[in-house]
Design an enzyme around this catalytic site. Sequence first.
Site, PDB file in Angstrom:
ATOM      1  N   ASN A 288     -15.725  -3.672 -49.808  1.00 22.45           N
ATOM      2  CA  ASN A 288     -16.515  -2.663 -48.935  1.00 22.45           C
ATOM      3  C   ASN A 288     -17.781  -3.273 -48.540  1.00 22.45           C
ATOM      4  OD1 ASN A 288     -14.659  -0.909 -49.550  1.00 22.45           O
ATOM      5  ND2 ASN A 288     -15.995   0.537 -50.994  1.00 22.45           N
TER       6      ASN A 288
ATOM      7  N   THR B  93     -26.298   4.405   1.324  1.00 19.69           N
ATOM      8  CA  THR B  93     -26.280   5.767   0.435  1.00 19.69           C
ATOM      9  C   THR B  93     -25.205   6.518   0.737  1.00 19.69           C
ATOM     10  OG1 THR B  93     -27.819   6.927   1.658  1.00 19.69           O
ATOM     11  CG2 THR B  93     -28.867   5.411   0.122  1.00 19.69           C
ATOM     12  N   HIS B  94     -24.685   7.076  -0.240  1.00 16.53           N
ATOM     13  CA  HIS B  94     -23.233   7.807   0.063  1.00 16.53           C
ATOM     14  C   HIS B  94     -22.266   6.907   0.853  1.00 16.53           C
ATOM     15  CE1 HIS B  94     -25.704  11.079  -0.634  1.00 16.53           C
ATOM     16  NE2 HIS B  94     -26.821  10.646  -0.002  1.00 16.53           N
TER      17      HIS B  94
ATOM     18  N   SER C 296       0.206 -11.540  -2.226  1.00 18.22           N
ATOM     19  CA  SER C 296       1.177 -10.556  -2.506  1.00 18.22           C
ATOM     20  C   SER C 296       2.601 -11.148  -2.518  1.00 18.22           C
ATOM     21  CB  SER C 296       1.072  -9.526  -1.268  1.00 18.22           C
ATOM     22  OG  SER C 296       2.387  -8.838  -0.929  1.00 18.22           O
TER      23      SER C 296
ATOM     24  N   LYS D 197      -1.625 -11.615   2.780  1.00 15.60           N
ATOM     25  CA  LYS D 197      -2.728 -10.915   1.981  1.00 15.60           C
ATOM     26  C   LYS D 197      -3.310 -11.703   1.265  1.00 15.60           C
ATOM     27  CE  LYS D 197      -2.866  -7.066   1.069  1.00 15.60           C
ATOM     28  NZ  LYS D 197      -2.699  -5.630   0.211  1.00 15.60           N
TER      29      LYS D 197
ATOM     30  N   GLU E 104     -10.910  -6.046  -9.125  1.00 17.93           N
ATOM     31  CA  GLU E 104     -10.331  -4.940  -9.519  1.00 17.93           C
ATOM     32  C   GLU E 104      -9.899  -4.730 -11.081  1.00 17.93           C
ATOM     33  OE1 GLU E 104      -7.163  -3.528  -6.066  1.00 17.93           O
ATOM     34  OE2 GLU E 104      -7.019  -5.643  -6.217  1.00 17.93           O
TER      35      GLU E 104
ATOM     36  N   TYR F  28     -17.853   4.444 -48.051  1.00 19.27           N
ATOM     37  CA  TYR F  28     -16.808   3.974 -47.436  1.00 19.27           C
ATOM     38  C   TYR F  28     -15.567   4.704 -47.340  1.00 19.27           C
ATOM     39  CZ  TYR F  28     -12.985   0.603 -45.862  1.00 19.27           C
ATOM     40  OH  TYR F  28     -11.662   0.018 -45.412  1.00 19.27           O
TER      41      TYR F  28
HETATM   42  N1  ARG Z   1      -9.589  -4.235 -44.783  1.00 12.19           N
HETATM   43  C1  ARG Z   1     -10.596  -3.305 -45.417  1.00 12.19           C
HETATM   44  C2  ARG Z   1     -11.510  -2.896 -43.895  1.00 12.19           C
HETATM   45  O1  ARG Z   1     -11.144  -3.479 -43.042  1.00 12.19           O
HETATM   46  C3  ARG Z   1     -11.348  -3.777 -46.183  1.00 12.19           C
HETATM   47  C4  ARG Z   1     -12.285  -2.766 -46.859  1.00 12.19           C
HETATM   48  C5  ARG Z   1     -11.330  -2.119 -48.066  1.00 12.19           C
HETATM   49  N2  ARG Z   1     -11.854  -1.414 -48.930  1.00 12.19           N
HETATM   50  C6  ARG Z   1     -11.362  -0.374 -49.499  1.00 12.19           C
HETATM   51  N3  ARG Z   1     -11.940   0.067 -50.530  1.00 12.19           N
HETATM   52  N4  ARG Z   1      -9.956  -0.365 -49.477  1.00 12.19           N
HETATM   53  O2  ARG Z   1     -11.948  -1.753 -44.088  1.00 12.19           O
END
Ligand code: ARG
Length: 486
Positions: free
Chosen positions: A137, A182-183, A304, A310, A317, A344
């Site tokens: 995490n 403008t516009h 084209s 063209k 674009e 997390y």
């Molecule tokens: N691959 C996971 C992500 O990108 C990594 C962290 C995973 N953590 C867990 N507690 N499963 O978030």
Amino acid sequence: MSQETSQATSQATSQATSQATSHATWGGRFSEAPDALVARLNASIGVDQRLYAHDARGSQAHARMLAAQGIISPDEAQRICDELTRLTAEVEGAPGPRGEPWAWSEALEDVHMNLEAQLRARLGDAGARLHTARSRNDQVATDTRLWLMERTDLLLARLEALIDGFLTLAEAHEEVILPGYTHLQRAQPVLLAHHLLAYVGMFERDAERLRDARRRCARSPLGAAALAGTPFPIDRHATAAALGFEAVIPNSLDAVSDRDFAIEFTSAAALCMIHLSRWSEELVLWSSQEFGFIELPDAYATGSSIMPQKKNPDIPELVRGKAGRVVGDLVSLLTLMKGLPLAYNKDMQEDKEALFDAADTLLDCVTVTAALTPRLAIRAARMRQACDQGFVTATDVADHLAARGLPFRDAHHVVGRLVRWCIAEGRALTDLTLDEFRRFYEGFSPDILEAVTVEASVRARQSEGGTAPRRVREALAAARARHPRP
Ligand code: ARG
């Protein structure tokens, strides 16, 4: 059976069980391998493998810190660091220990587990000690931030090239006049350089936003571990400094669950794409036969398959279209984070696809626009001719009367009648005689004949930020001083 024997047997049995059924990533808690679709859905290796170098750097800094704090031995740290350097080289194409090419494993889920599994396979216990006082995490948040800091620096350099492209074009055509709109109706004449400097202002703000977002990105989550911190005596400031972070995120929960840095970057990216899309739209319009103001360099236009005559503005674009993608990336990230409880959550694994896409798309679009803009062929005569229709100096006529005491609203009315008459008679403001002006208001003075010309109109707009050549020269020089020629 003695107690000793029975313990030994149960240990051996549990080891055997763990070998037979334990999961590659999650270890002993699991007795069943994941369903194939689950494995595919759960894996992020297809997306996050590009973080390998940042993951290795993060692990090296972590290992060195663990050794410095006496949590692992200096020898273990050294072996971890050396092996990670080798692994990085292998990912980049160097052969493995038996000459084999590097291969990512979906079963190992993500970049973190892939690298760590190799480390464990090669170093045994030393490799397995790396994950002390750390979790994926804080690891993934660290890697993503490191990647984004680097990407932001690259983007800032390309934005500088883009701004240089606009300045170069402006400097090469300092005198060129075109109708300002403008516009999308012809409104008042302006200098092309003034028009281009408007984009310089937009891209300068974009760079400012990216730099500002980078400051908050450059804060280290490493050492927050899973969510609550760790009992080990780690030094978060040491890893932060080693990795080039400017500070440490103070709260461990916030450290692992914050994705503001991704949202802030993508928001700045989306806005920059909006600016690029506006310029692109002007290129599409201006390169049409209806406008005929510019011609795109051949290398940046397409043909084209059916109409041989063209020359299509596909690249502008596409840039215009890709602005939609990046806005989509921003909406994805905002929606992803909305309502997520601390800390997390696996939802957050989805952040990378949107973030990477926004960064990649913006980088390409900035780069291509920087390359094509200074190479535009400017059709100065067409731009100037367009100022001869559409009564673009009508405001100057009203200004002339207002400067001679007539209230501006009344002057506006007089000139409105004058223009209506010109339309009916097929006349232009620039070919009226003084007598004709005076038919609409006797207070016209002879210098109206000069004031009504396109060049005089531009020259007259001397207010700060206006299009008068003197002002534009100053603005261009000031912009050049901020962005010296590379
Ligand atoms: N691959 C996971 C992500 O990108 C990594 C962290 C995973 N953590 C867990 N507690 N499963 O978030």
